[in-house]
Design a protein around this motif. Sequence first.
Motif, mmCIF file in Angstrom:
data_model
loop_
_atom_site.group_PDB
_atom_site.id
_atom_site.type_symbol
_atom_site.label_atom_id
_atom_site.label_comp_id
_atom_site.label_asym_id
_atom_site.label_seq_id
_atom_site.Cartn_x
_atom_site.Cartn_y
_atom_site.Cartn_z
ATOM 1 N N UNK A 141 39.709 23.315 -9.037
ATOM 2 C CA UNK A 141 39.454 21.872 -9.117
ATOM 3 C C UNK A 141 38.320 21.727 -7.862
ATOM 4 N N UNK A 142 37.257 21.069 -8.438
ATOM 5 C CA UNK A 142 36.204 20.665 -7.331
ATOM 6 C C UNK A 142 35.912 19.430 -7.183
ATOM 7 N N UNK A 201 43.339 24.536 -5.759
ATOM 8 C CA UNK A 201 43.869 25.445 -6.992
ATOM 9 C C UNK A 201 43.583 26.738 -7.112
ATOM 10 N N UNK A 202 42.841 27.379 -5.980
ATOM 11 C CA UNK A 202 42.712 28.835 -5.902
ATOM 12 C C UNK A 202 43.146 29.217 -4.599
ATOM 13 N N UNK A 203 43.853 30.479 -4.703
ATOM 14 C CA UNK A 203 44.319 31.152 -3.528
ATOM 15 C C UNK A 203 43.221 32.398 -3.075
ATOM 16 N N UNK A 204 42.666 32.432 -1.970
ATOM 17 C CA UNK A 204 41.585 33.321 -1.593
ATOM 18 C C UNK A 204 42.240 34.557 -0.953
ATOM 19 N N UNK A 205 43.739 34.671 -1.041
ATOM 20 C CA UNK A 205 44.325 35.929 -0.605
ATOM 21 C C UNK A 205 44.591 36.858 -1.705
ATOM 22 N N UNK A 206 44.102 36.456 -3.047
ATOM 23 C CA UNK A 206 44.289 37.162 -4.140
ATOM 24 C C UNK A 206 42.716 37.258 -4.857
ATOM 25 N N UNK A 243 32.813 32.087 -11.733
ATOM 26 C CA UNK A 243 31.881 31.296 -12.150
ATOM 27 C C UNK A 243 31.937 29.741 -11.766
ATOM 28 N N UNK A 244 33.175 29.353 -11.868
ATOM 29 C CA UNK A 244 33.311 27.798 -11.396
ATOM 30 C C UNK A 244 32.808 27.764 -10.123
ATOM 31 N N UNK A 245 33.194 28.732 -8.955
ATOM 32 C CA UNK A 245 33.134 28.451 -7.772
ATOM 33 C C UNK A 245 31.494 28.674 -7.277
ATOM 34 N N UNK A 246 30.812 29.546 -8.125
ATOM 35 C CA UNK A 246 29.362 29.731 -7.877
ATOM 36 C C UNK A 246 28.462 28.514 -8.359
ATOM 37 N N UNK A 247 29.018 27.903 -9.673
ATOM 38 C CA UNK A 247 28.327 26.695 -10.096
ATOM 39 C C UNK A 247 28.649 25.810 -9.110
ATOM 40 N N UNK A 281 29.717 15.256 -11.085
ATOM 41 C CA UNK A 281 31.180 15.141 -11.783
ATOM 42 C C UNK A 281 31.883 16.147 -11.105
ATOM 43 N N UNK A 282 33.325 15.724 -11.505
ATOM 44 C CA UNK A 282 34.369 16.451 -10.757
ATOM 45 C C UNK A 282 34.848 17.485 -11.975
ATOM 46 N N UNK A 283 34.713 18.964 -11.676
ATOM 47 C CA UNK A 283 34.841 20.020 -12.517
ATOM 48 C C UNK A 283 36.269 20.288 -12.322
ATOM 49 N N UNK A 284 36.978 20.435 -13.675
ATOM 50 C CA UNK A 284 38.394 20.685 -13.592
ATOM 51 C C UNK A 284 38.765 21.631 -14.857
ATOM 52 N N UNK A 285 39.300 22.735 -14.898
ATOM 53 C CA UNK A 285 39.482 23.346 -15.789
ATOM 54 C C UNK A 285 40.823 23.828 -15.911
#
Length: 298
Positions: free
Chosen positions: A11-12, A25-30, A38-42, A2-6
Motif C-alpha cells: 500500500x502506497x 504492507x511489506x516486510x523488508x527483512x524478507x 515493480x510497485x515500489x519502483x513505480x 493516486x493511492x496504489x493498492x494491490x
Amino acid sequence: MQVIEQKNAVHVQPSGAALGADVAGVDLSQDLSETEQEIIKQAWADNLVLRFRRQPKLEVEDLVRFSRYFGDLDKAPPASTQMGEDFAWQHPEITVISNVVANGKPIGDLGSSEAVWHSDMTYNPKPPKGSALYAIEIPPAGGNTQFANMYLAYETLPDRLKSRIADLRCVHDASRNSAGGLRKGYVDNTDPRETVGATHPMVRVHPVTGKKCLFLGRRRKAYIVGLELEDSEALLNELWQHACQDSFVWTQEWQLGDLVLWDNRCTMHRRDAFDPNTRRLLYRTQVTGEEVLAAAEA
C-alpha cells in the motif's frame, strides 16, 4: 497522486506534500516478489522519496539486499568513518551515519550538527542514483530530515532563469561534507573558481522519467563555469533561494526502524541539528548512478 493498492497488500500513501510517500504492507527483512518490486519502483518514480515505517527486524544484510533491487551499490566513501575495521571489511557498502563516540573515536559520519541542503556525492562524475537510510538509534528530539523536489524547483523557475541556465554547467565541491567537515586529503581554498570536483549541467534530465530538474549539489564553493565570480555567486544565490522554499519540501520525522529511500537525481535533502549528548545511529547504502545528462544529451 493516486493511492496504489494491490491484492498482495503493498500500500502506497502519498504524503500530500511536494514529494514523499509511505509504503506499508511489506516486510523488508524478507525477499520481495517481482510484483512488489515493480510497485515500489513505480512508487519511487512517482513520489521521489519512500518511507517504510518501523522495520525493526532489519539486519545489515537485509538493507543491502533491499537496496540492490534498485541497482549495484557503491562502496562507502573512503573518508567515511566506520564501526571498526571488521565492520568495514564485512559491510563495505554501508556508510555509518552517527554522532556516537566509542573509545575516543567517532563510529560514524556527520556528528550532531546541521547538515545543509545537498544531493549526495555530486562531486563525483557519476553521483549515486539513490540512497537508503535505516534508523537503528534516534534521539528523542531533532535530527529530522527534509527533502526538496527538484522537478518542481525547475518547473516553477521564471522563464528568464530557465533560459539563462539551460546550457550552463556547475562545479560541485568535493572538499567538505554536508556537515561542513573538511574531507581528508583536501585543501580548504577560499576561491570558488578553484573548486575541485565534478562539473555537471545545472539542468539534468532524469533517465527514468525523462523530466527536467535542477541539479545543484550543494551551495558552498559551487562555481558556474565561464561566469565572472560575482555573476556566478549571484545566480547561484537566486537559484538556491528558489529551490529550497517550503512548498517544495517534505519532512521525515524519524522513528525507530524507519527506512527512507530517496532519488538522489531529482531531490535535495538536509538534516536538523540535535543534542550531541543523545545518540543517533543510522546505516546508509548508495545505489550506483549514471552520467548526469543535460537535455541536449539525453
